[in-house]
Design a protein around this motif. Structure first.
Motif: not given
Lengths: 114, 112
Positions: A32, A34, A36, A90, A94, A96-97, A99-102, A104-106
């Motif tokens: 997934y 994103f 931001y 940014f 993640n 998916g499933g 998994n909660y953790k995003l 991030f790129g720097k």
């Protein structure tokens, strides 16, 4: 391990010019994805996201991004940049499933010249 | 509008003096997250609540704690702030863990 790379730390464009911000990910399946945006001293605002389906996604503020599986990329584009687009961008993923953790790129700092 | 609210927006505390940051949401989301973001860096996840279940990241210092008394509110407690804890603290929510995270405006913490 999954990771997100934003190769450009800082980009400067002129107002009215087109923009492309690069994002590459490393993951064994389709994540997934994103984008931001963060203005100085503010929280993160979601521009757009890709979960599945059409690989060209439209977001807010005239932004779009294209998912390219073959290149493991999810680049953000805008045809004509406005001064108010100056901010930090940014890319995140993640897996998916459950998994909660995003991850991030720097971030890429965008400066817009008048 | 449904949203994520953080109070205060700016917090000044003294070295070693406990401080609490607040986050509330009107989205009725199941998951609430706390991130720390230092200058010119990406946000770093500290912990999250999935309903009442607390999940701490392995590298989150013991100095950081969290409480979620109900669905709408989540607090970040820093028991003894050090100078290195000065940062932007971001709260985020998502309906479920794999879904989109929505962020609040953040609280800027200054430690004197």
């Amino acid at each position: 391990a999954q990771s997100v790379t934003q190769p450009d730390i800082h980009i400067t464009v002129s107002e009215g010019a087109s923009l492309e911000l690069r994002c590459n990910y490393s993951y064994g399946a389709t994540p997934y994805l994103f984008w931001y945006v963060q203005s100085p001293g503010q929280g993160l605002q979601l521009l757009l996201k890709y979960f599945s389906g059409d690989t060209l996604v439209q977001g807010i503020k005239g932004f779009e991004a294209e998912f390219k599986r073959s290149q493991s990329s999810f680049n953000l584009r805008k045809p004509s940049v406005h001064w108010s687009d100056a901010a930090e961008y940014f890319c995140a993923m993640n897996s998916g499933g459950s998994n909660y953790k995003l991850t991030f790129g720097k971030g890429t700092l965008l400066t817009v010249n008048p | 509008d449904a949203m994520v609210i953080q109070n205060p927006r700016y917090q000044v505390t003294q070295f070693g003096k406990p401080v609490t940051l607040s986050c509330s949401q009107t989205l009725n989301h199941n998951v609430m997250y706390w991130y720390q973001q230092k200058s010119s860096q990406a946000p770093k996840l500290l912990f999250h609540y999935y309903d009442k279940d607390f999940n701490n990241e392995a590298d989150t210092p013991d100095n950081f704690q969290s409480r979620r008394p109900n669905t709408s509110f989540c607090f970040l407690d820093i028991r003894s702030p050090g100078l290195g804890d000065a940062a932007m603290y971001l709260c985020a929510t998502s309906r479920d863990p794999e879904e989109t995270q929505y962020f609040g405006p953040g609280t800027r913490l200054l430690v004197l």
